[in-house]
Design an enzyme around this catalytic site. Structure first.
Site, PDB file in Angstrom:
ATOM      1  N   ASP A 297       0.815  -1.216   0.000  1.00 55.53           N
ATOM      2  CA  ASP A 297       0.000   0.000   0.000  1.00 55.53           C
ATOM      3  C   ASP A 297       0.845   1.260   0.000  1.00 55.53           C
ATOM      4  O   ASP A 297       0.654   2.164  -0.818  1.00 55.53           O
ATOM      5  CB  ASP A 297      -0.941   0.011   1.207  1.00 55.53           C
ATOM      6  CG  ASP A 297      -2.039  -1.027   1.090  1.00 55.53           C
ATOM      7  OD1 ASP A 297      -2.175  -1.615  -0.002  1.00 55.53           O
ATOM      8  OD2 ASP A 297      -2.750  -1.264   2.076  1.00 55.53           O
TER       9      ASP A 297
ATOM     10  N   ARG B  98       0.013   5.656  17.579  1.00 52.24           N
ATOM     11  CA  ARG B  98      -0.244   6.578  16.486  1.00 52.24           C
ATOM     12  C   ARG B  98       0.152   8.027  16.780  1.00 52.24           C
ATOM     13  O   ARG B  98       0.739   8.694  15.932  1.00 52.24           O
ATOM     14  CB  ARG B  98      -1.716   6.496  16.065  1.00 52.24           C
ATOM     15  CG  ARG B  98      -2.102   5.131  15.493  1.00 52.24           C
ATOM     16  CD  ARG B  98      -1.183   4.707  14.372  1.00 52.24           C
ATOM     17  NE  ARG B  98      -1.543   3.428  13.782  1.00 52.24           N
ATOM     18  CZ  ARG B  98      -0.741   2.379  13.745  1.00 52.24           C
ATOM     19  NH1 ARG B  98       0.461   2.446  14.282  1.00 52.24           N
ATOM     20  NH2 ARG B  98      -1.122   1.256  13.177  1.00 52.24           N
TER      21      ARG B  98
ATOM     22  N   ASP C  24      -7.369   4.602  12.828  1.00 53.48           N
ATOM     23  CA  ASP C  24      -6.058   5.235  12.728  1.00 53.48           C
ATOM     24  C   ASP C  24      -6.077   6.534  11.938  1.00 53.48           C
ATOM     25  O   ASP C  24      -5.296   7.446  12.215  1.00 53.48           O
ATOM     26  CB  ASP C  24      -5.054   4.269  12.109  1.00 53.48           C
ATOM     27  CG  ASP C  24      -4.600   3.206  13.100  1.00 53.48           C
ATOM     28  OD1 ASP C  24      -4.802   3.410  14.308  1.00 53.48           O
ATOM     29  OD2 ASP C  24      -4.049   2.180  12.673  1.00 53.48           O
TER      30      ASP C  24
ATOM     31  N   SER D  41      -4.541  -9.108   9.421  1.00 48.80           N
ATOM     32  CA  SER D  41      -4.057  -7.736   9.496  1.00 48.80           C
ATOM     33  C   SER D  41      -3.447  -7.554  10.875  1.00 48.80           C
ATOM     34  O   SER D  41      -4.136  -7.729  11.892  1.00 48.80           O
ATOM     35  CB  SER D  41      -5.213  -6.761   9.279  1.00 48.80           C
ATOM     36  OG  SER D  41      -4.782  -5.430   9.494  1.00 48.80           O
TER      37      SER D  41
END
Length: 498
Positions: free
Chosen positions: A108, A189, A218, A270
């Site tokens: 990605d 994050r 996120d 994931s």
């Protein structure tokens, strides 16, 4: 002219001519290809005009050395077009100068690099934060980033900062989201996004970008941090803009733009890993009725396979924050790493939960947090000695709100910062040690001590003492129960009233 425009907005390849010399360019990977005079005619210029001259097109920018009037005219026309506000200036969607991209090296983010250049006509600086995801995740990143078209890769080791300034405050606050989740991804994050803002300032970028999907939490966490720390930065979220819908689309886009597709085997899950935890989502976990497969776990052994003998450890805590393991003081990151290894071999810290995402939907996740589970148990047990009843209740109430703010990405919210000041204040005396027994996936408390303990054996003993006279309890009970007695008397009078 049309050909020149197409090259400058989408091609990562540079073109040069016989006798050319290139000066130092801001981006790496200057690849030169000789062009014939017939090809130059597509630009509307005679090839003979370029004998001994040089034309360099680098990452969407046109650079020139010793160009004659013919090429100067072309460049002048390009500048006039860019300043005129034409939709074609910059990229397909607009113009940015330089973008700092949160980069992992996966498919990605590798595709996002050329997409940003094509759509915003910008240089791309890839940024990778080391938050303890493992050395394998960092191998070969620079080569991958530049092969994708980035002009620079910046890697920063944030492990100590992550544990000291984000994980430990949440631990001290007792922040747990929806009864189970110890906020592993949520805490990581803001430290990454903060570093991106810093890098953007260092390299002179006018935008930041991330690869978060439009369905997840996120995207909120990254962007709220950007807003809080530098509201002037532009934010680009390709997953909310592009036409790529899945892995196959991304692979096709990568091939079209000569981006090497990562050859690593794609996991069926994931995952997100850092020094605090490892999360698992997707595949069979999408059905909450399915039991996770045994081979899915990576940080911890199955409790059934854990040692048959328990292991005892002692955690030292100072003012609400862990400082030592078995009497040895360690840095925050080293301490957590040590406890991850100890807890992992005993199968500690596995959580399976269905949670409410901030964006509204429910999701099922499985988390491994071995060291964090040990630390949470130790911190709470020490507080049982050092905090009174009213303070513990107030702290627990605020901990719920604290966890919600962190989960929702509001780390730099004034409310969280104010609550953190409260947590720091009331845990000043939460100093001491806690002994724990680890066995087959469970953590048992075996002892706790503190120089500030509110526990007094002479008071708590069943024996009578000078401080607590048991006879005093009768009057206390009568006063404490007075509202209940009054209500009962009223009910009795109503029943007797004819």
């Amino acid at each position: 002219m049309a050909l020149l425009k197409a090259i400058s907005t989408s091609s990562p390849v540079n073109f040069g001519f016989h006798g050319s010399r290139t000066d130092s360019l801001p981006c790496a990977q200057n690849v030169f290809m000789k062009r014939t005079s017939s090809s130059l005619q597509e630009l509307g210029v005679r090839g003979s005009e370029f004998q001994g001259q040089a034309l360099v097109i680098s990452y969407g920018n046109v650079a020139r050395t010793r160009c004659n009037e013919g090429i100067q005219a072309v460049l002048s026309s390009e500048r006039e077009t860019e300043t005129s506000g034409s939709p074609k200036s910059g990229g397909l969607r607009g113009k940015l100068n330089k973008v700092v991209l949160a980069y992992s090296g996966g498919l990605d983010t590798s595709v996002i690099v050329p997409w940003l250049r094509e759509n915003y006509g910008c240089e791309v600086v890839c940024f990778t934060a080391d938050v303890g995801q493992g050395i394998k995740e960092l191998e070969g990143l620079e080569a991958k980033a530049k092969a994708s078209g980035a002009c620079q890769l910046v890697v920063k080791d944030l492990q100590e900062e992550f544990v000291r300034d984000y994980i430990f405050p949440c631990l001290r606050a007792g922040a747990v989201y929806e009864r189970k989740y110890l906020l592993g991804t949520s805490m990581a994050r803001p430290v990454i996004a903060k570093a991106m803002v810093d890098v953007a300032e260092e390299v002179g970028a006018d935008a930041v970008a991330h690869g978060c999907t439009g369905k997840g939490n996120d995207q909120v966490r990254f962007e709220l941090t950007f807003f809080a720390l530098n509201p002037n930065l532009n934010v680009v979220a390709p997953w909310r803009e592009w036409d790529i819908t899945g892995r196959e689309d991304a692979i096709e886009y990568a091939k079209k733009h000569n981006v090497p597709v990562p050859v690593t085997k794609k996991s069926i899950y994931s995952r997100d890993r850092n020094l605090w935890h490892l999360s698992h989502e997707g595949d069979i976990l999408e059905d909450p009725a399915n039991e996770p497969k045994k081979d899915m776990y990576m940080m911890s052994v199955d409790p059934e396979d854990a040692p048959d003998e328990p292991e005892y450890i002692e955690i030292g805590i100072r003012s609400g924050l862990p400082v030592s393991v078995n009497g040895k003081e360690l840095s925050p990151a080293a301490l957590l790493t040590k406890l991850n290894e100890i807890g992992g071999r005993h199968g500690i810290g596995r959580i399976d939960m269905v949670e409410n995402r901030f964006v509204g939907m429910k999701s099922r996740g499985v988390y491994e947090t071995p060291g964090g589970t040990i630390l949470f148990t130790a911190a709470r047990e020490l507080e049982s000695l050092t905090l009174d009843r009213e303070t513990i209740q107030a702290k627990d109430l605020l901990a719920l709100k604290y966890a919600e703010l962190v989960y929702a990405g509001r780390w730099f919210d004034p409310l969280r910062e104010a609550m953190d000041a409260f947590m720091e204040s009331i845990t000043q005396t939460t100093t001491g040690s806690v002994k724990l027994k680890l066995y087959k996936g469970s953590v048992y408390v075996t002892g706790r001590t503190s120089p500030y303990s509110l526990y007094r054996e002479d008071i708590s003993s069943f024996e009578s003492g000078e401080i607590y006279d048991q006879a005093d309890a009768a009057g206390f009970i009568r006063l404490y129960g007075l509202p209940m007695r009054v209500r009962a008397m009223l009910n009795k009078d109503e029943k007797n009233d004819p």
